[in-house]
Scaffold this active site. Structure first.
Site, PDB file in Angstrom:
ATOM      1  N   ARG A  93      36.509  56.055  40.390  1.00  0.00           N
ATOM      2  CA  ARG A  93      35.400  55.271  39.830  1.00  0.00           C
ATOM      3  C   ARG A  93      34.398  55.006  40.951  1.00  0.00           C
ATOM      4  NH1 ARG A  93      39.767  51.189  37.328  1.00  0.00           N
ATOM      5  NH2 ARG A  93      40.404  52.461  35.537  1.00  0.00           N
ATOM      6  N   ARG A 110      34.349  45.465  32.110  1.00  0.00           N
ATOM      7  CA  ARG A 110      34.521  46.115  33.419  1.00  0.00           C
ATOM      8  C   ARG A 110      33.563  47.295  33.561  1.00  0.00           C
ATOM      9  NH1 ARG A 110      40.465  48.093  35.102  1.00  0.00           N
ATOM     10  NH2 ARG A 110      39.936  49.864  33.785  1.00  0.00           N
ATOM     11  N   ARG A 134      43.079  53.698  26.280  1.00  0.00           N
ATOM     12  CA  ARG A 134      43.729  52.584  26.990  1.00  0.00           C
ATOM     13  C   ARG A 134      44.179  51.502  26.019  1.00  0.00           C
ATOM     14  NH1 ARG A 134      41.714  55.006  31.348  1.00  0.00           N
ATOM     15  NH2 ARG A 134      42.333  54.230  33.400  1.00  0.00           N
TER      16      ARG A 134
HETATM   17  N1  LIG Z   1      53.794  54.949  37.220  1.00  0.00           N
HETATM   18  C1  LIG Z   1      52.702  54.683  37.926  1.00  0.00           C
HETATM   19  N2  LIG Z   1      51.662  54.081  37.347  1.00  0.00           N
HETATM   20  C2  LIG Z   1      50.581  53.807  38.101  1.00  0.00           C
HETATM   21  C3  LIG Z   1      50.508  54.118  39.470  1.00  0.00           C
HETATM   22  N3  LIG Z   1      49.310  53.711  39.945  1.00  0.00           N
HETATM   23  C4  LIG Z   1      48.670  53.154  38.912  1.00  0.00           C
HETATM   24  N4  LIG Z   1      49.432  53.211  37.800  1.00  0.00           N
HETATM   25  C5  LIG Z   1      49.133  52.696  36.471  1.00  0.00           C
HETATM   26  O1  LIG Z   1      48.264  53.581  35.816  1.00  0.00           O
HETATM   27  C6  LIG Z   1      47.532  52.855  34.852  1.00  0.00           C
HETATM   28  C7  LIG Z   1      46.088  53.252  34.921  1.00  0.00           C
HETATM   29  O2  LIG Z   1      45.541  52.827  36.131  1.00  0.00           O
HETATM   30  P1  LIG Z   1      43.986  52.994  36.409  1.00  0.00           P
HETATM   31  O3  LIG Z   1      43.578  54.398  36.122  1.00  0.00           O
HETATM   32  O4  LIG Z   1      43.705  52.474  37.760  1.00  0.00           O
HETATM   33  O5  LIG Z   1      43.305  52.143  35.264  1.00  0.00           O
HETATM   34  P2  LIG Z   1      43.324  50.587  34.913  1.00  0.00           P
HETATM   35  O6  LIG Z   1      44.717  50.137  34.678  1.00  0.00           O
HETATM   36  O7  LIG Z   1      42.526  50.585  33.667  1.00  0.00           O
HETATM   37  O8  LIG Z   1      42.677  49.874  36.029  1.00  0.00           O
HETATM   38  C8  LIG Z   1      47.805  51.385  35.126  1.00  0.00           C
HETATM   39  O9  LIG Z   1      48.745  50.930  34.182  1.00  0.00           O
HETATM   40  C9  LIG Z   1      48.410  51.378  36.497  1.00  0.00           C
HETATM   41  O10 LIG Z   1      49.323  50.303  36.646  1.00  0.00           O
HETATM   42  C10 LIG Z   1      51.643  54.749  40.056  1.00  0.00           C
HETATM   43  O11 LIG Z   1      51.702  55.058  41.237  1.00  0.00           O
HETATM   44  N5  LIG Z   1      52.695  55.005  39.246  1.00  0.00           N
HETATM   45  N1  LIG Z   2      41.660  35.932  33.662  1.00  0.00           N
HETATM   46  C1  LIG Z   2      40.589  36.691  33.483  1.00  0.00           C
HETATM   47  N2  LIG Z   2      39.604  36.301  32.674  1.00  0.00           N
HETATM   48  C2  LIG Z   2      38.526  37.072  32.484  1.00  0.00           C
HETATM   49  N3  LIG Z   2      38.305  38.262  33.047  1.00  0.00           N
HETATM   50  C3  LIG Z   2      39.276  38.706  33.882  1.00  0.00           C
HETATM   51  C4  LIG Z   2      40.449  37.960  34.147  1.00  0.00           C
HETATM   52  N4  LIG Z   2      41.222  38.653  35.019  1.00  0.00           N
HETATM   53  C5  LIG Z   2      40.558  39.795  35.294  1.00  0.00           C
HETATM   54  N5  LIG Z   2      39.381  39.829  34.625  1.00  0.00           N
HETATM   55  C6  LIG Z   2      38.373  40.905  34.601  1.00  0.00           C
HETATM   56  O1  LIG Z   2      38.886  41.895  33.716  1.00  0.00           O
HETATM   57  C7  LIG Z   2      38.528  43.203  34.161  1.00  0.00           C
HETATM   58  C8  LIG Z   2      39.806  44.030  34.291  1.00  0.00           C
HETATM   59  O2  LIG Z   2      40.559  43.546  35.389  1.00  0.00           O
HETATM   60  P1  LIG Z   2      41.343  44.536  36.354  1.00  0.00           P
HETATM   61  O3  LIG Z   2      41.863  43.721  37.481  1.00  0.00           O
HETATM   62  O4  LIG Z   2      40.488  45.706  36.669  1.00  0.00           O
HETATM   63  O5  LIG Z   2      42.542  44.991  35.384  1.00  0.00           O
HETATM   64  P2  LIG Z   2      43.710  46.051  35.572  1.00  0.00           P
HETATM   65  O6  LIG Z   2      43.862  46.298  37.029  1.00  0.00           O
HETATM   66  O7  LIG Z   2      44.912  45.384  34.969  1.00  0.00           O
HETATM   67  O8  LIG Z   2      43.299  47.262  34.808  1.00  0.00           O
HETATM   68  C9  LIG Z   2      37.790  43.034  35.473  1.00  0.00           C
HETATM   69  O9  LIG Z   2      36.422  43.143  35.220  1.00  0.00           O
HETATM   70  C10 LIG Z   2      38.162  41.618  35.933  1.00  0.00           C
HETATM   71  O10 LIG Z   2      37.142  41.038  36.684  1.00  0.00           O
END
Ligand SMILES: Nc1nc2c(ncn2[C@@H]2O[C@H](COP(=O)(O)OP(=O)(O)O)[C@@H](O)[C@H]2O)c(=O)[nH]1
Ligand SMILES: Nc1ncnc2c1ncn2[C@@H]1O[C@H](COP(=O)(O)OP(=O)(O)O)[C@@H](O)[C@H]1O
Length: 315
Positions: free
Chosen positions: A92, A185, A196
């Protein structure tokens, strides 16, 4: 036949049984084979290290895992370190290679998985994600407590492996809130958001799987959730602390001899004359458990103590 087991920080015992974490047939083990020109069977490089046991954080996309982890690492930079996963998804805008993820090609990652470099991996939202052994070691080698942000499948794999960890699942206050956060986000296309959200329903259900997660936190108000997370990790004064601490460590010197009898490997460290009660260890290969070859594995190790009449006793 003489076999060498190289053991650097040898691990963990629960009463008198030690759990040895091994790398088998990894690049490092192969390098040691060349170096020692002998049959090195395994290498323990302290996946657990001397740090406290890792923290696995799971939860649906958009729930706030990354936000909570960043807060923790920012507030306690010397205490916690993030395990940088590998992924085949595109980066991203603000994501940096090697900081947020190691962005990689699928064929490279598949090869690395085959070579045993990964502790766990999973296909999530159509991409491959995985935690390399090195990613965890990079944190534990600095004496920090490792935080893994991985999906529920990954959490399940770690649970099934020999790596001890604390498992925390983050839930949104409602599905609508989750959708709002994901959209706000602004990092995904509509198609990716739909994928998702669909997967989130499954993950939310799996988050309740008995025995998988030790703790469930609801991320409603961010500050409250963060406070609860810190409380859980024993970071607030007088707070509940996690009792699952690392077992005691035992160090085996690099200089030692080893011999193998059937499924048992005897490691002699130090001088037998010294009558040290910890200079002989017995590794029970038949107890090897956890993952495929190359994965981090567990094995029972017993201490052989000299008794008062000079004979050795297995404990
Ligand atoms: N099994 C596994 N899941 C991962 C790993 N790194 C990230 N994830 C998971 O992959 C999913 C997607 O992550 P990401 O693409 O960063 O998107 P986001 O969760 O929407 O921020 C999330 O549920 C993460 O917890 C990893 O090393 N192993
Ligand atoms: N408690 C909360 N209330 C409102 N917005 C939140 C809260 N916690 C996280 N966010 C926002 O929600 C979005 C997703 O959070 P993020 O940390 O990227 O989620 P994840 O890593 O689980 O995918 C981000 O824009 C973050 O700033």
């Amino acid at each position: 036949m003489i076999l060498y087991i190289i053991v650097s920080f040898v691990l963990v015992f629960n009463q008198l049984t030690l759990l040895l974490i091994l790398q088998v047939n990894t690049a490092f083990v192969r390098e040691q084979k060349r170096r020692f020109e002998t049959d090195v069977v395994a290498w323990s490089k302290g996946v657990i290290g001397e740090a406290e046991i890792p923290i696995v954080i799971s939860g649906p996309s958009g729930v706030g895992k990354g936000t909570l982890i960043s807060k923790l690492v920012e507030e306690f930079p010397s205490k916690f370190g993030f395990s940088v996963s590998h992924t085949t998804r595109a980066s991203r805008n603000k994501e940096q290679n090697g900081v947020h993820y190691h962005f990689t090609e699928r064929n490279v990652m598949e090869k690395d998985i085959q070579d045993g470099k990964f502790l766990e991996f999973a296909s999530v939202h159509g991409n491959l994600y995985g935690t390399s052994i090195e990613a965890v070691e990079a944190v534990t080698d600095k004496g920090k407590r490792c935080i893994l942000d991985i999906d529920v499948q990954g959490a399940r794999s770690v649970r099934a492996s020999s790596l001890e960890a604390i498992f925390i699942f983050i839930r949104p206050p409602s599905f609508e809130d989750l959708e709002k956060r994901l959209r706000a986000r602004g990092t995904e296309t509509e198609e990716q958001i739909q994928k998702r959200l669909k997967n989130a329903r499954v993950e939310l259900e799996q988050g309740n799987s008995p025995g998988l997660f030790d703790h469930i936190l609801v991320n409603d108000d961010l500050e409250t959730c963060y406070k609860n997370l810190k409380k859980l990790l024993g970071l607030n004064e007088g707070a509940e602390t996690i009792h699952k601490l690392l077992p005691e460590f035992v160090e085996v010197p690099l200089e030692h001899t080893a011999s193998k009898i059937d499924q048992k490997i005897l490691i002699n460290c130090g001088n037998a004359e010294e009558n040290s009660d910890r200079n002989t260890f017995l590794l029970d290969l038949s107890s090897t458990k956890g993952g495929a070859p190359g994965r981090t594995r567990g094995m029972n190790i017993h201490i052989i103590k000299p008794s008062t009449n000079g004979t050795k006793m297995l404990s």
